[in-house]
Scaffold this motif. Structure first.
Motif: not given
Lengths: 225, 225
Positions: A166-187
């Motif tokens: 989740q923390e990584v996703a937040d950082l990505m979005i903060q960096g302007g990323i708009c699509a995430i391919w998530n291999f972590a076992p978390v929603r």
DNA sequence: TAGATTGTTAATCGATTAACAATC
DNA sequence: TAGATTGTTAATCGATTAACAATC
């Protein structure tokens, strides 16, 4: 038989269709190597045990036009699928989490053909930072958001443990990323303008596990020892 | 309100349900850690943005019985999901293809919790045979079918390149394996008593790629520069 | 021409969602 | 008791499949 240009905004394409198109694409490219020039839905359907009608519906979304009696021109069909799936405009992506799964993905050199170019990989583990994996240097995670913004990165790949995702996703979005391919076992909790694709191997395994368990149960009933 | 025992032979469980159950399972285990004793479909639905009715339908297949007004007893619910998904009878599996993806999967130590135990890994590359990956020695592929038969292995994991996947699948089936988790980008031709689960990352990526391409297209239209 | 295949509309099937009595 | 939630049936929605005229 008028034909409307497919308008993606009116209706989103069914997910099953999106997942079958690359399968067709692969097969049709093989046919092209064998010097075929036309392919019919019947041909494709036979290869993958699908109804020809379904194949036709799937191909329809790409805008390709076929010829009755012969099928679809192979070269144009390949181009139409590639254009539709976005294989032509290759997007640059950042990967976070240089564990074994991250390393495996960095090594998938064919991703480029599907519109994805992993340009940098990050980790928070000092032992990994600076190491080179499949020719790519692992960078410190704290550099990621700024770099993403500067480089106009749109896609992020998460291969960290579930606890950090989740923390990584937040950082990505903060960096302007708009699509995430998530291999972590978390929603991931993200706003709904962010595209998230979960590649949760545990869920996939659970589904397989259930089917195996059921097969064993049935077998035990059929042959009581 | 009579309640029939769910009979798996009458109707196979919808794939979407099979993929949601492990998600619920993970969440409910968290709740248990926080000392919850009951959980309702409303709770679960809120967590994952799903309709409570859908959650209820999903849980129904496990045979769990809830209490109106309070929900489902957590401990029993976890047990019911685990039993239903086959997490309790851990099956031994062989993995073929000790490349980076194979190595990553060998390292997934939580697979055991989901009913899978990778007991041996194989490859045909002399340079890899004998090497130890995440504590497991890589064996020569030619030993695989006999070993599978002797050890009553039921599950095979394929992480070889696409060009070798069909051959590996044939060897697995020859060794008595009845369920294949296929990471190679190839549709395997197997008889229909064999369970095949395709984990085709390229297809998954293609689907993501299409959505990104569409998002970019829409954005370009909305803000013409 | 004859016939296989396309494009398109209608019917079917299965999964999701809604409705509601039973109940704790 | 009042009311939230279960279990279950009915309605809706979306994807697949069937039907068929158009056509090369």
């Amino acid at each position: 038989m008028k034909r409307l240009i497919y308008d993606a905004r009116l209706k989103s394409v069914p997910e099953p269709t999106l997942r079958r198109l690359p399968i067709y694409h692969r097969y049709i490219k093989e046919l092209k190597k064998d010097h075929w020039t036309f392919v019919s839905c019947t041909d494709i359907g036979e290869e993958f045990k699908l109804e020809p009608t379904q194949v036709r519906k799937d191909l329809e979304v790409t805008g390709i036009v076929g010829k009755p009696r012969v099928g679809y021109p192979i070269a144009a069909l390949i181009a139409a699928i590639e254009e539709f799936l976005g294989f032509n405009n290759v997007n640059e992506a950042f990967l976070v989490g240089a564990g074994s799964m991250g390393a495996a993905l960095i090594g998938y050199d064919k991703f480029q053909d599907y519109g994805l170019n992993i340009v940098a990989a990050f980790d928070n583990d000092a032992a990994k930072i600076g190491k080179i994996v499949h020719g790519k240097t692992i960078l410190a995670i704290h550099k990621m958001p700024d770099m993403a913004r500067k480089m106009h990165i749109l896609i992020g790949i998460i291969t960290v443990p579930g606890s950090a995702a989740q923390e990584v996703a937040d950082l990505m979005i903060q960096g302007g990323i708009c699509a995430i391919w998530n291999f972590a076992p978390v929603r991931l909790r993200v706003s709904d303008n962010i595209i998230v694709h979960n590649e949760d191997l545990y869920c996939s395994l659970a589904s397989l596990s259930q089917k195996v368990a059921q097969a064993i149960r049935l077998r035990a009933e059929e042959m009581p020892s």
